[in-house]
Design a protein around this motif. Structure first.
Motif, PDB file in Angstrom:
ATOM      1  N   ALA A  23       1.018  -1.134  -0.015  1.00  0.00           N
ATOM      2  CA  ALA A  23      -0.503   0.078   0.056  1.00  0.00           C
ATOM      3  C   ALA A  23       0.999   1.272  -0.156  1.00  0.00           C
ATOM      4  O   ALA A  23       0.801   2.150  -0.893  1.00  0.00           O
ATOM      5  CB  ALA A  23      -1.192  -0.335   1.254  1.00  0.00           C
ATOM      6  N   GLY A  71      -4.245   7.434   2.213  1.00  0.00           N
ATOM      7  CA  GLY A  71      -5.147   5.910   1.978  1.00  0.00           C
ATOM      8  C   GLY A  71      -4.703   4.973   2.728  1.00  0.00           C
ATOM      9  O   GLY A  71      -4.268   4.097   3.087  1.00  0.00           O
ATOM     10  N   HIS A 107      -6.641   3.689   5.152  1.00  0.00           N
ATOM     11  CA  HIS A 107      -8.073   2.728   4.852  1.00  0.00           C
ATOM     12  C   HIS A 107      -7.695   1.708   3.796  1.00  0.00           C
ATOM     13  O   HIS A 107      -7.520   0.352   4.778  1.00  0.00           O
ATOM     14  CB  HIS A 107      -9.196   3.709   4.259  1.00  0.00           C
ATOM     15  CG  HIS A 107      -9.006   3.382   3.263  1.00  0.00           C
ATOM     16  ND1 HIS A 107      -8.161   5.211   2.741  1.00  0.00           N
ATOM     17  CD2 HIS A 107      -9.901   2.998   2.412  1.00  0.00           C
ATOM     18  CE1 HIS A 107      -8.872   5.499   1.622  1.00  0.00           C
ATOM     19  NE2 HIS A 107      -9.896   4.663   1.073  1.00  0.00           N
ATOM     20  N   ARG A 108      -6.671   1.803   2.869  1.00  0.00           N
ATOM     21  CA  ARG A 108      -6.026   0.979   1.879  1.00  0.00           C
ATOM     22  C   ARG A 108      -5.524   0.025   2.731  1.00  0.00           C
ATOM     23  O   ARG A 108      -5.047  -1.065   2.683  1.00  0.00           O
ATOM     24  CB  ARG A 108      -5.874   1.803   0.794  1.00  0.00           C
ATOM     25  CG  ARG A 108      -6.051   1.010  -0.393  1.00  0.00           C
ATOM     26  CD  ARG A 108      -5.330   1.776  -1.862  1.00  0.00           C
ATOM     27  NE  ARG A 108      -5.453   3.405  -1.716  1.00  0.00           N
ATOM     28  CZ  ARG A 108      -4.574   3.737  -1.959  1.00  0.00           C
ATOM     29  NH1 ARG A 108      -4.128   3.561  -2.769  1.00  0.00           N
ATOM     30  NH2 ARG A 108      -4.613   5.112  -1.850  1.00  0.00           N
ATOM     31  N   GLN A 109      -4.360   1.551   3.407  1.00  0.00           N
ATOM     32  CA  GLN A 109      -2.922   0.454   4.179  1.00  0.00           C
ATOM     33  C   GLN A 109      -3.437  -0.064   5.364  1.00  0.00           C
ATOM     34  O   GLN A 109      -2.898  -2.051   5.267  1.00  0.00           O
ATOM     35  CB  GLN A 109      -1.968   1.338   4.880  1.00  0.00           C
ATOM     36  CG  GLN A 109      -1.349   2.430   3.872  1.00  0.00           C
ATOM     37  CD  GLN A 109      -0.635   3.583   4.424  1.00  0.00           C
ATOM     38  OE1 GLN A 109      -0.420   2.968   5.860  1.00  0.00           O
ATOM     39  NE2 GLN A 109      -0.692   5.063   3.866  1.00  0.00           N
ATOM     40  N   PHE A 111      -4.201  -3.750   3.030  1.00  0.00           N
ATOM     41  CA  PHE A 111      -3.903  -4.333   2.815  1.00  0.00           C
ATOM     42  C   PHE A 111      -3.085  -5.177   3.747  1.00  0.00           C
ATOM     43  O   PHE A 111      -2.555  -6.374   3.382  1.00  0.00           O
ATOM     44  CB  PHE A 111      -3.081  -3.381   2.006  1.00  0.00           C
ATOM     45  CG  PHE A 111      -3.471  -3.102   0.344  1.00  0.00           C
ATOM     46  CD1 PHE A 111      -4.781  -3.028   0.437  1.00  0.00           C
ATOM     47  CD2 PHE A 111      -2.591  -2.555  -0.721  1.00  0.00           C
ATOM     48  CE1 PHE A 111      -4.905  -3.200  -1.107  1.00  0.00           C
ATOM     49  CE2 PHE A 111      -2.703  -2.035  -2.232  1.00  0.00           C
ATOM     50  CZ  PHE A 111      -4.125  -2.224  -1.727  1.00  0.00           C
TER      51      PHE A 111
END
Length: 94
Positions: free
Chosen positions: A32, A47, A49-51, A54
């Motif tokens: 991420a 990001g 939330h993406r980290q 992932f």
């Protein structure tokens, strides 16, 4: 589930924080961060939330891979001990 057969349920589950889950969780988090860097976004702040997503997916995949590896090793051990039990002449101590 094709990944793990029903007979694997008799095994004790691996610890939640094992080598596979921690390493793949870390690899997911790094992927991420790399995605942020390649897309020219702030590496740590963009990001989040993406980290987390992932890292969670990597953690889950690592846990399932360790669970699968323990099942395969247990299956091989069971087959080996069954062979030894059926062929005691081949395994006499000197």
């Amino acid at each position: 589930m094709a990944f793990l057969p029903d007979e694997s349920r008799s095994l004790a589950p691996p610890p939640l924080f094992n080598k596979g889950s921690v390493w793949l969780g870390f690899a997911g988090w790094l992927s991420a961060l790399a995605d942020n860097a390649f897309n020219q976004r702030p590496v740590f702040r963009a990001g989040v939330h993406r980290q987390i997503l992932f890292a969670s997916v990597g953690f889950f995949v690592g846990y399932q891979l360790v669970k699968r590896a323990e099942y395969v090793h247990a299956k091989v051990d069971r087959e080996l001990f069954e062979y030894i039990r059926h062929h005691p002449v081949d395994f006499q101590s000197a």
